[in-house]
Design an enzyme around this catalytic site. Structure first.
Site, mmCIF file in Angstrom:
data_model
loop_
_atom_site.group_PDB
_atom_site.id
_atom_site.type_symbol
_atom_site.label_atom_id
_atom_site.label_comp_id
_atom_site.label_asym_id
_atom_site.label_seq_id
_atom_site.Cartn_x
_atom_site.Cartn_y
_atom_site.Cartn_z
ATOM 1 N N SER A 11 0.792 -1.262 -0.085
ATOM 2 C CA SER A 11 -0.196 0.047 0.049
ATOM 3 C C SER A 11 1.006 1.366 0.059
ATOM 4 C CB SER A 11 -0.974 -0.119 1.198
ATOM 5 O OG SER A 11 -0.229 -0.116 2.312
ATOM 6 N N ASP A 63 -1.083 5.771 12.321
ATOM 7 C CA ASP A 63 -0.484 5.403 11.202
ATOM 8 C C ASP A 63 0.692 6.446 10.798
ATOM 9 O OD1 ASP A 63 0.307 4.676 8.713
ATOM 10 O OD2 ASP A 63 -1.709 5.349 7.569
ATOM 11 N N HIS A 68 2.251 4.979 6.394
ATOM 12 C CA HIS A 68 1.835 5.748 5.100
ATOM 13 C C HIS A 68 2.343 7.134 5.377
ATOM 14 C CE1 HIS A 68 -0.697 2.004 5.313
ATOM 15 N NE2 HIS A 68 -0.345 1.857 3.997
#
Length: 428
Positions: free
Chosen positions: A161, A395, A398
């Site tokens: 991702s 997170d 990312h």
């Protein structure tokens, strides 16, 4: 998903003036796939101090590992009086008051968990830096120039991702001047965008392990994977003939429970409960999987770039126990280091790239040296709305969009330009 054509003025075509050992890297799988991961790891950091920089520059001169000089051969232009190209990845982050070059209102390719603006991130300082290589300039990404350079070509991203994160950044930067058509199935994980005016396609194929895999239980997301470490993943290898350029990257998924297969037999496992199966480290699997993926590129007739690990930045605890990335500016060079396994992954990437030198057109795209200091660029808690009586991991894997990851497309534009102008004398 169909992006709207945008009308902001075009950027000027000039250079921008404008800890535990393993736990942080596990978070990628959990944050998007909601897969529980086991984490019997120690909190040990590899002490790779970064040199001191002044308060306005955050510089990386590859103290992380010995410089991979054999991996970046360049040559002069055919005009022998022209200077050789510098190493793009040795440099520093310097202030750039002109950023960002799009927002969450001008690009709808941004996924919720990357949409830091939407979810109320209060600071904007993380948007105000650009990368400056030592000895040369890194030109500003110019969407018109990029589209013309790749007219009639096809570009494929393969990986996890974070690879998707990179592709979405590219789509957002291009959306200032061109509207792609998403020809993918509505629910498909893999995406294909066409820029019909330029006969250009940009695609993402999900392959977080880069090799053939299957789940022990297809209906249970917590179940371990079987990794066939010496077998190609046909999802992307069978499609290579359709593409001119490839960016390959993956590492974060190699920290969840899994079984390792070599030569048609079970070779070992990571965090399995079977008493008769040999326990092997994740580095064992990663090295062999990457070697297999690079071997698949031996016959690739286009040009591939191996994008190295962009490290996560959990501070104050592991990802599932309050670890966060709440910094508001890049680290100074003496303030951070790669975690031990991140350093090991990076070393494996450089070694395997060198090992395959001469077998295919695979170039180095070194995101590690560039991003190790950018702990300020992750979504943290700004990828969702806060909910009462609910705890969700931050997170720190990312990257916000817009954010530091947009600089990856400055690198991509320059690497492609160098490729088209014939700067490389040999494969890496």
């Amino acid at each position: 998903m169909k992006l709207e054509a945008l009308k902001p003025p075009l950027p000027k075509p000039q250079t921008r003036i404008k800890t535990s050992k393993f736990i942080p890297l596990i978070a990628l799988t959990c944050l998007l796939t909601i897969i529980p991961i086991y984490y019997p790891f120690s909190h040990k950091k590899l002490l790779l101090a970064l040199p001191i920089g002044n308060e306005n520059t955050i510089k990386s001169t590859s103290p992380l590992l010995p410089p991979p000089k054999p991996n970046t051969p360049t040559r002069r232009r055919s005009d022998s009086s022209a200077p050789p190209e510098c190493d793009l990845f040795d440099g520093e982050w310097i202030p750039n008051p002109d950023g960002p070059y799009y927002t969450n209102e001008t690009c709808d390719a941004i996924q919720e968990h990357q949409n830091c603006m939407k979810f109320g991130r209060p600071d904007t300082g993380y948007l105000k830096w650009r990368w400056k290589p030592d000895g040369c300039e890194l030109p500003l990404f110019h969407p018109n120039n990029f589209l013309e350079m790749l007219r009639g070509k096809s570009l494929l991203f393969v990986g996890d991702s974070v690879a998707r994160n990179h592709m979405q950044s590219l789509i957002c930067l291009l959306s200032k001047v061109a509207q792609p058509i998403d020809v993918s199935e509505a629910t498909a994980e893999n995406r294909l965008y066409r820029y019909t005016d330029y006969n250009l396609s940009i695609s993402i194929i999900s392959s977080p392990y880069l090799i053939r895999t299957h789940k022990t239980d297809p209906n249970d997301f917590t179940a371990p994977y079987h990794l066939f470490l010496d077998e190609f993943d046909p999802t992307w290898t069978a499609a290579l003939g359709e593409f001119d350029y490839l960016i390959i990257s993956a590492a974060h998924w190699f920290f969840r429970p899994s079984y390792f297969h070599l030569n048609g037999a079970l070779a070992g496992c990571l965090y399995c409960s079977d008493p008769n199966v040999t326990r092997l480290p994740s580095s064992f699997a990663y090295r062999r999987a990457l070697r297999t993926a690079l071997r698949a590129l031996d016959s690739f007739r286009g040009v591939a770039f191996l994008r190295t690990l962009a490290p996560s930045h959990f501070e104050g605890g592991p990802w599932d126990r309050g670890g966060d990335c709440a910094r508001r500016r890049p680290f100074r060079r003496n303030e951070t280091a790669l975690e031990e396994f991140a350093a090991e992954v990076y070393r494996i990437q450089l070694e395997e790239l060198e090992r395959g030198k001469g077998k295919g057109n695979v170039r180095l795209f070194d995101a590690t040296k560039v991003m190790v200091v950018r702990a300020d660029g992750h979504p943290s808690k700004y990828g969702r709305w806060a909910a009462a009586n609910q705890t969700v991991p931050n997170d720190c894997v990312h990257w916000c969009l817009p954010g530091p990851i947009d600089a990856w497309n400055d690198f991509l534009q320059e690497l492609l330009r160098r490729e088209l102008e014939g700067y490389y004398t040999s494969s890496l």
